[in-house]
Write an enzyme that holds these catalytic residues in place. Structure first.
Site, mmCIF file in Angstrom:
data_model
loop_
_atom_site.group_PDB
_atom_site.id
_atom_site.type_symbol
_atom_site.label_atom_id
_atom_site.label_comp_id
_atom_site.label_asym_id
_atom_site.label_seq_id
_atom_site.Cartn_x
_atom_site.Cartn_y
_atom_site.Cartn_z
ATOM 1 N N ARG A 65 0.826 -1.212 0.000
ATOM 2 C CA ARG A 65 0.000 0.000 0.000
ATOM 3 C C ARG A 65 0.860 1.262 0.000
ATOM 4 N NH1 ARG A 65 -2.735 -4.314 1.907
ATOM 5 N NH2 ARG A 65 -5.018 -4.331 1.921
ATOM 6 N N GLY A 111 -0.466 -11.831 -5.002
ATOM 7 C CA GLY A 111 -1.925 -11.703 -5.055
ATOM 8 C C GLY A 111 -2.402 -10.328 -4.606
ATOM 9 N N GLN A 120 -8.437 -7.748 0.416
ATOM 10 C CA GLN A 120 -8.034 -7.414 -0.956
ATOM 11 C C GLN A 120 -9.231 -6.932 -1.761
ATOM 12 O OE1 GLN A 120 -6.042 -10.882 -2.456
ATOM 13 N NE2 GLN A 120 -4.274 -10.610 -1.123
ATOM 14 N N ASP A 167 -3.320 -15.722 7.392
ATOM 15 C CA ASP A 167 -2.074 -16.220 6.791
ATOM 16 C C ASP A 167 -1.254 -17.063 7.771
ATOM 17 O OD1 ASP A 167 -2.636 -14.986 4.387
ATOM 18 O OD2 ASP A 167 -1.595 -13.141 4.933
ATOM 19 N N ARG A 220 4.728 -19.361 2.562
ATOM 20 C CA ARG A 220 4.383 -19.660 3.954
ATOM 21 C C ARG A 220 4.368 -21.166 4.231
ATOM 22 N NH1 ARG A 220 3.769 -14.637 5.641
ATOM 23 N NH2 ARG A 220 2.544 -13.234 4.346
HETATM 24 C C1 S3P Z 1 -4.022 -9.138 2.296
HETATM 25 C C2 S3P Z 1 -5.233 -9.727 2.530
HETATM 26 C C3 S3P Z 1 -5.408 -11.165 2.746
HETATM 27 C C4 S3P Z 1 -4.094 -11.864 3.068
HETATM 28 C C5 S3P Z 1 -2.986 -11.417 2.152
HETATM 29 C C6 S3P Z 1 -2.773 -9.911 2.287
HETATM 30 C C7 S3P Z 1 -3.958 -7.682 2.074
HETATM 31 O O1 S3P Z 1 -5.932 -11.737 1.566
HETATM 32 O O2 S3P Z 1 -4.229 -13.253 2.995
HETATM 33 O O3 S3P Z 1 -1.788 -12.076 2.462
HETATM 34 O O4 S3P Z 1 -2.859 -7.097 2.151
HETATM 35 O O5 S3P Z 1 -5.020 -7.065 1.845
HETATM 36 P P1 S3P Z 1 -7.522 -11.837 1.287
HETATM 37 O O6 S3P Z 1 -8.047 -10.481 1.038
HETATM 38 O O7 S3P Z 1 -7.638 -12.714 0.070
HETATM 39 O O8 S3P Z 1 -8.097 -12.487 2.530
#
Ligand code: S3P
EC number: 2.5.1.19
Length: 482
Positions: A62, A129, A204, A356, A436
């Protein structure tokens, strides 16, 4: 290629410190073309010492995204320099942000809200992701095209959860294999602000909708029935966004963002240590006899501290020291000593605050007396790997009694480290390009009588490049090769 609108594309600097070039080299080293790198963890003597873990991954992504979209300069210290975050930095550079490193500080010159430039090339997010989903949100409301690709793990992960709300805002999506990468987006001339109820517990998805709302006229509302990490809300407010959060009588959060407002760079932004990364030395210290480890400067935001809470309930000796506020977040130092752990039933509603951390919690559970029950884990199926299946397979390979359900896992532990086939360990764990899974099973191996091998440690560099060196510094016996 659609016209780029009124924006003139700035030339990017080859060999810029954020490093498109650097990153391409890393891809050659770690990408699918290179060979897997097995790592073995062996029974280790007591772990002792004081360490700091790298900056929080969520906040680091971010910092590049919001610094890159805000007008003016953001100076970031403590940033995680892992491959995932660097990929996000490169994406922001490709859309006009200037990013360089000055000593220990990352300096981001942002474009100003509404002023992203159309990226010339394909944006490669590797394993990241969070990076790709938040960036798709950010650009999804722009009237230009952008194409996203990722590695084999990221290309399997569902993107529909972000694409669905973007489509409601007017974004056109071209995806050839379902809603998966590779895919291209083209935002509408004027994006529609929406009210969107997030259908799963996902920071996310929440963040992607809010970021798309930055370039939509009017108010974008995200309704969040189950609270997830709140870094986007807090940081956007810090960058000057008109964003408010209201929690109703049922505990449902209503997050309202006024679109097309000004965002201003933050002169001095500090990233606290990542509680997800801290989980590895913390669990290692709890399960390796005689250990006494202090992890400094760990983010203690309540949306992230579920693992520490759970381990303390299991009888873990974790002292939370020197609680303070740094960079607008609660942080603390954690002193952890080897402990006799007892199994518990982890409340399902705690899952978002430790989503996580279940893989490493399963390693602690293997050494706890009794059966630890973990429920509400459906989201683990769509992480960097299917983490429920990967953890269960790894436990099986090392003789640890467990049961896997559709969205739950039980682990029946033994403080003596003896399971189905005698002493724990002796197995090789398939990591499925998941950092992880690799780090969790290496932690397990430090406490097992027989070695635990992970088939590929390359992905550790996405979130915790110094993991091996840091654990070795505490006394862990880790070595490359099977
Ligand atoms: C994250 C949100 C989580 C987490 C990922 C980081 C983020 O994912 O598992 O490692 O920084 O917004 P999800 O939104 O899919 O739960």
């Amino acid at each position: 290629m659609p016209p780029a609108g009124p924006f003139v594309r700035r030339a990017t600097t080859p060999g810029h410190p954020c490093g498109a070039r650097e990153n391409r080299e890393e891809r050659h080293m770690h990408g699918s073309a290179a060979n897997p790198r097995p790592i073995a963890a062996r029974h280790s003597a007591a772990l002792t010492g004081t360490v700091t873990v790298p900056g929080d991954k969520s906040i680091s992504h971010r910092a590049f995204l919001f610094g890159g979209i805000a007008a003016g300069t953001t100076r970031v210290t403590g940033l995680l320099e892992g491959e995932d975050v660097i990929a996000t930095g490169n994406a922001m550079r490709a859309m006009g942000a200037q990013i360089r490193k000055d000593g220990e500080t990352w300096v981001v010159e942002g474009v100003g809200n509404g002023c992203l430039l159309e990226p010339e090339g394909i944006i490669d997010f590797g394993n990241a992701g969070t990076g790709v989903r938040l960036t798709m949100g950010l650009v999804g409301s722009y009237d230009f095209g952008a194409t996203f690709v990722g590695d084999a793990s990221l290309s399997k992960r569902p993107m529909g959860r972000v694409l669905d709300p973007l489509r409601l805002m007017g974004t056109q999506v071209v995806a050839r294999s379902g809603d998966r990468l590779p895919l291209s987006l083209h935002g509408p001339r004027v994006a529609a602000p929406i009210e969107y109820r997030v259908p799963m517990a996902s920071a996310q998805v929440k963040s992607a909708v809010l970021l798309a709302g930055l370039n939509a006229p009017g108010i974008t509302t995200v309704i969040e029935p189950v609270m997830t990490r709140d870094h986007t809300e807090k940081m956007l407010q810090g960058f000057g966004a008109a964003l408010e959060v209201e929690t109703d009588a049922e505990g449902v959060r209503h997050i309202r963002l006024q679109g097309q407002g000004d965002l201003r760079g933050v002169a001095d932004f500090t990233v606290p240590g990542d509680p997800s990364s801290a989980g590895f030395p913390v669990v290692a210290a709890l399960i390796v006899p005689g250990s006494d480890v202090t992890v400094e400067n760990v983010l203690m935001n309540p949306t992230r501290s579920g693992l520490v809470e759970t381990l303390i309930e299991m009888g873990g000796s974790i002292e939370i020291l020197n609680r303070r506020v740094a960079g607008g977040e609660d942080v603390a130092d954690l002193r952890v000593r080897h402990s006799e752990l007892t199994a518990i039933e982890v409340p399902a509603e705690r899952a978002p605050s430790m989503i996580d951390e279940y893989p490493v919690l399963a390693m602690a559970a293997a050494f706890a007396r009794g059966t630890t029950v973990m429920r509400g884990l459906d989201e683990l199926r769509v992480k960097e790997s299917d983490r429920l299946a990967a953890v269960a397979a790894g436990l099986a390979a090392n003789g640890i009694v467990h049961e896997e359900g559709a969205d739950w896992l039980t682990v029946t532990g033994n403080p003596d480290g003896r399971g189905l086939d005698g002493a724990y360990g002796g197995g090789t764990v398939a990591t499925h390009l998941d950092h992880r899974i690799a780090m969790s099973f290496l932690v397990l191996g430090m406490a097992c009588e027989r070695a635990v091998t992970v088939d590929d440690g390359r992905m550790i560099a996405t979130s915790f490049p110094a993991f091996q060196a840091m654990m070795a510094g505490l006394g862990a016996d880790l070595s490359d090769g099977a």
